[in-house]
Design an enzyme around this catalytic site. Structure first.
Site, PDB file in Angstrom:
ATOM      1  N   HIS A 227       0.444  -1.190  -0.541  1.00  0.00           N
ATOM      2  CA  HIS A 227      -0.312  -0.224  -0.212  1.00  0.00           C
ATOM      3  C   HIS A 227       0.883   1.162   0.189  1.00  0.00           C
ATOM      4  O   HIS A 227       1.540   1.698   0.888  1.00  0.00           O
ATOM      5  CB  HIS A 227      -0.466   0.088   1.555  1.00  0.00           C
ATOM      6  CG  HIS A 227      -1.630  -1.347   1.181  1.00  0.00           C
ATOM      7  ND1 HIS A 227      -2.232  -1.465   2.448  1.00  0.00           N
ATOM      8  CD2 HIS A 227      -2.411  -1.645   0.697  1.00  0.00           C
ATOM      9  CE1 HIS A 227      -3.133  -2.983   2.537  1.00  0.00           C
ATOM     10  NE2 HIS A 227      -3.552  -2.958   1.111  1.00  0.00           N
TER      11      HIS A 227
ATOM     12  N   LYS B 115       6.433   6.793   6.939  1.00  0.00           N
ATOM     13  CA  LYS B 115       5.916   5.707   8.774  1.00  0.00           C
ATOM     14  C   LYS B 115       7.256   4.905   9.274  1.00  0.00           C
ATOM     15  O   LYS B 115       7.953   4.755   8.710  1.00  0.00           O
ATOM     16  CB  LYS B 115       4.985   4.117   7.810  1.00  0.00           C
ATOM     17  CG  LYS B 115       3.691   4.799   7.129  1.00  0.00           C
ATOM     18  CD  LYS B 115       3.166   3.271   6.465  1.00  0.00           C
ATOM     19  CE  LYS B 115       1.832   3.326   5.823  1.00  0.00           C
ATOM     20  NZ  LYS B 115       1.410   2.658   5.153  1.00  0.00           N
TER      21      LYS B 115
ATOM     22  N   TYR C  93       2.110   1.361  14.085  1.00  0.00           N
ATOM     23  CA  TYR C  93       2.810   1.983  12.790  1.00  0.00           C
ATOM     24  C   TYR C  93       2.220   3.268  13.437  1.00  0.00           C
ATOM     25  O   TYR C  93       1.254   3.886  13.527  1.00  0.00           O
ATOM     26  CB  TYR C  93       3.055   1.695  11.363  1.00  0.00           C
ATOM     27  CG  TYR C  93       1.368   1.236  10.999  1.00  0.00           C
ATOM     28  CD1 TYR C  93       1.311   2.294  10.090  1.00  0.00           C
ATOM     29  CD2 TYR C  93       0.798   0.232  10.883  1.00  0.00           C
ATOM     30  CE1 TYR C  93       0.057   2.658   9.712  1.00  0.00           C
ATOM     31  CE2 TYR C  93      -0.364   0.368  10.536  1.00  0.00           C
ATOM     32  CZ  TYR C  93      -0.230   1.432   9.365  1.00  0.00           C
ATOM     33  OH  TYR C  93      -1.753   1.264   8.368  1.00  0.00           O
TER      34      TYR C  93
ATOM     35  N   ASP D 278      -7.135  -6.117  -1.946  1.00  0.00           N
ATOM     36  CA  ASP D 278      -5.668  -6.113  -1.695  1.00  0.00           C
ATOM     37  C   ASP D 278      -5.331  -7.262  -3.108  1.00  0.00           C
ATOM     38  O   ASP D 278      -4.604  -7.441  -4.174  1.00  0.00           O
ATOM     39  CB  ASP D 278      -4.944  -7.009  -0.803  1.00  0.00           C
ATOM     40  CG  ASP D 278      -4.439  -5.816   0.000  1.00  0.00           C
ATOM     41  OD1 ASP D 278      -4.933  -4.142   0.094  1.00  0.00           O
ATOM     42  OD2 ASP D 278      -4.052  -5.777   1.334  1.00  0.00           O
TER      43      ASP D 278
END
Length: 185
Positions: free
Chosen positions: A62, A72, A132, A170
């Site tokens: 992603h 991130k 995250y 996905d």
């Protein structure tokens, strides 16, 4: 906190200094000043996310585009995952290259993923809790992705394909070549 460069420009592994005794443990998981001194990057995290997955769950690859692009800082609180990042920055010397790293609760290693990268992970343990930090807010209208088994990237996910569990979203992600046509980092 020890910061290590990776093979991808702008990606860093962060290793903590762990202090443990009979009472438990303590470690500094992130220090903005130390990260800046080691990397030259001043990151202001604004959103924290957490997921829990069973073995074989693959989330990714992603990314966010436009004004919603995100850096991130990822880590595993419980279990073990194979974390994967792909450089999507067309002007980068490492464009189209990927990095895989095992992250686990035992290692306490974190991975800093700069803006302009696709990110994903697969759970290698029976279950995993993944955490995250992001430096920009999630925006569904800016989300993009690349199919996990893209032939160009040829990522070894360290798990058999019949064990992989993907979301419906996905499963429909485009190949690398199609995905990068529409992005500019």
């Amino acid at each position: 906190m020890r910061i290590e460069k990776t093979i991808l420009d702008g990606c860093f592994l962060i290793h903590d200094t762990f202090f443990g005794d009979a009472r438990g443990y303590f470690f500094e998981s992130y220090n903005r000043k130390k990260f800046y001194e080691a990397s030259g990057m001043d990151v202001d995290f604004v959103q924290d996310n957490q997921s829990h997955s069973q073995r074989g769950v693959l989330r990714g690859l992603h990314f966010q585009t436009g004004t919603s692009v995100q850096a991130k800082l990822v880590r595993v609180l419980r279990g073990k995952v194979l974390d994967v990042v792909v450089d999507l920055r067309k002007a980068s010397a490492t464009f189209g290259q990927h990095l895989t790293v095992e992250l686990s609760e035992e290692s306490r290693t974190q991975l800093f993923v700069p803006r302009g990268f696709a990110h994903g992970f697969v759970t290698l343990s029976e279950e995993a809790t993944f955490f995250y930090k992001c430096d920009n807010y999630y925006d569904i209208s800016s989300e993009g992705g690349i199919i996990y088994n893209d032939q160009t990237l040829n990522i070894d996910w360290k798990i058999s394909s019949d064990e992989i569990l993907l979301s419906a979203k996905d499963q429909k992600l485009p190949a690398f070549g199609e995905a990068v046509k529409t992005i500019n980092f």
